[in-house]
Design an enzyme around this catalytic site. Structure first.
Site, PDB file in Angstrom:
ATOM      1  N   ARG A 177       0.664  -1.120  -0.036  1.00 15.09           N
ATOM      2  CA  ARG A 177       0.100   0.197   0.151  1.00 15.09           C
ATOM      3  C   ARG A 177       0.872   1.368  -0.033  1.00 15.09           C
ATOM      4  NH1 ARG A 177      -4.930  -1.970   0.277  1.00 15.09           N
ATOM      5  NH2 ARG A 177      -5.159  -4.051   1.510  1.00 15.09           N
ATOM      6  N   ASP A 178       0.421   2.175  -0.913  1.00 15.30           N
ATOM      7  CA  ASP A 178       1.308   3.440  -0.823  1.00 15.30           C
ATOM      8  C   ASP A 178       0.785   4.215   0.782  1.00 15.30           C
ATOM      9  OD1 ASP A 178       1.467   6.398  -1.663  1.00 15.30           O
ATOM     10  OD2 ASP A 178       2.088   5.463  -3.360  1.00 15.30           O
TER      11      ASP A 178
ATOM     12  N   ASN B 178       5.151   6.272 -13.810  1.00 16.27           N
ATOM     13  CA  ASN B 178       5.846   7.417 -14.002  1.00 16.27           C
ATOM     14  C   ASN B 178       7.055   7.264 -14.208  1.00 16.27           C
ATOM     15  OD1 ASN B 178       3.393   8.881 -13.287  1.00 16.27           O
ATOM     16  ND2 ASN B 178       3.863   8.674 -10.735  1.00 16.27           N
TER      17      ASN B 178
ATOM     18  N   GLU C 203       8.941   9.794  -8.298  1.00 19.75           N
ATOM     19  CA  GLU C 203       9.592  10.184  -7.193  1.00 19.75           C
ATOM     20  C   GLU C 203      10.629   9.450  -6.447  1.00 19.75           C
ATOM     21  OE1 GLU C 203       6.555  11.439  -4.521  1.00 19.75           O
ATOM     22  OE2 GLU C 203       5.756  13.044  -5.813  1.00 19.75           O
ATOM     23  N   VAL C 204      10.636   8.284  -6.469  1.00 22.05           N
ATOM     24  CA  VAL C 204      11.357   6.976  -6.051  1.00 22.05           C
ATOM     25  C   VAL C 204      11.813   6.383  -7.400  1.00 22.05           C
ATOM     26  CG1 VAL C 204      11.541   5.030  -4.868  1.00 22.05           C
ATOM     27  CG2 VAL C 204      10.076   6.851  -3.760  1.00 22.05           C
TER      28      VAL C 204
ATOM     29  N   HIS D 231       8.149   1.380 -10.496  1.00 24.32           N
ATOM     30  CA  HIS D 231       7.004   0.964  -9.558  1.00 24.32           C
ATOM     31  C   HIS D 231       5.747   1.302 -10.721  1.00 24.32           C
ATOM     32  CE1 HIS D 231       7.820   4.956  -8.372  1.00 24.32           C
ATOM     33  NE2 HIS D 231       6.685   5.178  -7.928  1.00 24.32           N
TER      34      HIS D 231
END
Length: 112
Positions: free
Chosen positions: A29-30, A85, A93-94, A98
């Site tokens: 889960r985010d 993304n 962002e990471v 993912h």
């Protein structure tokens, strides 16, 4: 990679809220959900971005895991979104590849 947040999750140093795991994929889960259901699906192998994903078998495993998560979370019948993304302008962002599995509400289009 020792400084990668998601690699630390794969290694067990950081404990995410896991919803799916197999030999090659981890899904959790985010921590900053953008929908009622927001799960991240990552390869256990460090791949920085989609641009570096050279293994078609792993690509398929990631997509199959995303579909399995959607079914497990009750999203499959009404629908869901899978988003990747890539790099800064893509909103990444990471820098560990993912997939975002988002659902539980009507998704808007265009996404932004």
């Amino acid at each position: 990679m020792s400084d990668c947040l998601f690699c630390k999750m794969v290694a067990g140093v950081i404990k995410p809220d896991v919803v799916f795991e197999d030999d090659n994929v981890l899904a959790f889960r985010d921590i900053n959900p953008r929908a009622p259901v927001h799960v991240l699906v990552i390869p256990k192998q460090h791949v920085p971005t989609l641009n570096e994903l050279a293994n078609p078998e792993l690509a398929g495993q990631l997509l199959q895991a995303a579909a399995a998560v959607a079914k497990q979370e009750g999203l499959a019948d009404n629908g869901y979104r899978v988003n990747i993304n890539c790099n800064k302008h893509g909103g990444q962002e990471v820098y560990h590849l993912h997939l975002h599995v988002l659902g539980g509400r009507q998704m808007a289009w265009p996404p932004g």
